[in-house]
Scaffold this active site. Structure first.
Site, PDB file in Angstrom:
ATOM      1  N   HIS A  37       0.864  -1.101   0.005  1.00 41.01           N
ATOM      2  CA  HIS A  37       0.075  -0.154  -0.020  1.00 41.01           C
ATOM      3  C   HIS A  37       0.873   1.310   0.194  1.00 41.01           C
ATOM      4  O   HIS A  37       0.571   2.362  -0.795  1.00 41.01           O
ATOM      5  CB  HIS A  37      -0.956  -0.086   1.086  1.00 41.01           C
ATOM      6  CG  HIS A  37      -1.756  -1.058   1.410  1.00 41.01           C
ATOM      7  ND1 HIS A  37      -1.735  -1.904   2.560  1.00 41.01           N
ATOM      8  CD2 HIS A  37      -2.904  -1.371   0.533  1.00 41.01           C
ATOM      9  CE1 HIS A  37      -2.681  -2.875   2.454  1.00 41.01           C
ATOM     10  NE2 HIS A  37      -3.534  -2.537   1.166  1.00 41.01           N
ATOM     11  N   ASP A 150      -3.253  -7.543  -7.520  1.00 46.19           N
ATOM     12  CA  ASP A 150      -4.480  -7.706  -7.943  1.00 46.19           C
ATOM     13  C   ASP A 150      -4.632  -7.560  -9.442  1.00 46.19           C
ATOM     14  O   ASP A 150      -5.197  -6.565  -9.810  1.00 46.19           O
ATOM     15  CB  ASP A 150      -5.644  -7.122  -7.188  1.00 46.19           C
ATOM     16  CG  ASP A 150      -5.194  -7.294  -5.567  1.00 46.19           C
ATOM     17  OD1 ASP A 150      -6.263  -8.158  -5.286  1.00 46.19           O
ATOM     18  OD2 ASP A 150      -4.591  -6.617  -5.018  1.00 46.19           O
ATOM     19  N   ARG A 187      -3.778 -10.077   4.136  1.00 42.31           N
ATOM     20  CA  ARG A 187      -4.249 -11.548   4.641  1.00 42.31           C
ATOM     21  C   ARG A 187      -3.091 -12.350   5.118  1.00 42.31           C
ATOM     22  O   ARG A 187      -3.352 -13.475   5.835  1.00 42.31           O
ATOM     23  CB  ARG A 187      -4.955 -12.189   3.461  1.00 42.31           C
ATOM     24  CG  ARG A 187      -6.382 -11.577   3.301  1.00 42.31           C
ATOM     25  CD  ARG A 187      -7.266 -12.548   2.232  1.00 42.31           C
ATOM     26  NE  ARG A 187      -8.563 -12.241   2.352  1.00 42.31           N
ATOM     27  CZ  ARG A 187      -8.961 -11.170   1.324  1.00 42.31           C
ATOM     28  NH1 ARG A 187      -8.455 -10.708   0.369  1.00 42.31           N
ATOM     29  NH2 ARG A 187     -10.539 -11.018   1.523  1.00 42.31           N
TER      30      ARG A 187
END
Ligand code: AMP
Length: 281
Positions: A37, A150, A187
């Site tokens: 991030h 992603d 995760r």
């Protein structure tokens, strides 16, 4: 840096900057920030006058049996990290702020949304495109940053932006990995120390596939077979999908071509992890 919880306040805070012609760079996240991030935030900081991030665990992109309730959250730590990186605003609404009673509208990018993670997580990308469009409408950034981690999400968001004529430039940044190769993910915190070791099999299998291709292998099924064999050596690993496609249009490839995306989703114990690699030949 300010944390803002309502749409009205977010709009009001950005209005004067937008009117002055400031460039607003936006990084949508579900929080529990890590270096992946932060790499997006740094790129936004370099190219924008205002950096806005959102921290919102979006319920519409989780299936009924998925980890919505236990998804990791730590706003205090996220705010500290964001402030260190020079973020101007964190938009952190409650679920009822974005999906009030009576909410009925969704955005769906056809065909693409049923591929890769879309096939094993029905409705996932419908939730993603809906929340991303809502956030784009609230923040109205000129630039928005997404991670290659992603891969399909980035392709679908680009498609939506083009198809709906949104005036937003989408930037996609490389996957940030731990020193041992594991792709960073919020995760990863679910993994026990044994599972954390087993999780290395994703990147290891992708790197070995890359090596085979560099040595001349062009048959996708042979590559997929090789990846499967490596992953299946880990007792706690269960393959969700192995996908070998053209990186531009996501057509399945029988023969490896110019720019190939190899994407994986693998359950390590109860945790579903994804990773991918783009190989140029
Ligand atoms: P998330 O909070 O998982 O929804 O991710 C928010 C954004 O960060 C998405 O655009 C992700 O693709 C991106 N991202 C997550 N992990 C990584 C990583 N390891 N490297 C680069 N970008 C990432």
């Amino acid at each position: 840096m300010k944390i803002i919880k309502t749409v009205m306040e977010m709009r009001a805070a950005l209005k004067s900057f937008r009117d002055e012609g400031s460039i607003i760079g936006f990084v949508p996240t579900m929080g529990y920030l890590h270096q992946g991030h932060l790499s997006l935030i740094r790129r936004a900081r370099q190219s924008s006058d205002m950096v806005v991030i959102s921290i919102f665990v979006n319920p519409t992109q989780f299936g009924p049996q998925e980890d919505l309730d236990r998804y990791p959250r730590n706003l205090k730590r996220d705010a500290e990290l964001a402030e260190e990186e020079g973020v101007d605003y964190i938009f952190h609404p409650d679920v009822s702020e974005l999906y009030p009673e009576g909410y009925k509208t969704y955005v769906f990018v056809e065909e693409l949304s049923d591929k890769l993670c879309g096939a094993s997580r029905p409705g996932h990308f419908r939730g993603v495109t809906t929340i991303v469009l809502k956030l784009f409408n609230i923040i109205q950034p000129q630039l928005a940053y997404f991670g290659q981690k992603d891969a399909l999400q980035a392709i679908i968001v680009r498609r939506m932006v083009e198809d709906l004529n949104l005036d937003i430039k989408i930037e996609v940044e490389p996957i940030v990995r731990e020193a041992d190769g594991l792709a960073m993910s919020s995760r990863n915190t679910y993994l026990s120390s044994e599972e954390r070791k087993a999780a290395l099999v994703l990147y290891r299998s992708l790197k070995l596939a890359e090596k085979s291709i560099k040595q001349g292998e062009r048959d996708s099924s042979a590559i997929a077979h090789e990846i499967k064999k490596i992953i299946n050596q880990e007792p706690s690993a269960k393959i969700d999908y192995i996908s070998i496609t053209d990186n531009k249009n996501l057509q399945e490839l029988d023969i490896i071509k110019k720019e190939t995306l190899i994407a994986l989703a693998v359950h390590i114990g109860k945790t579903r992890l994804i990773d991918n690699i783009v190989i140029q030949v």
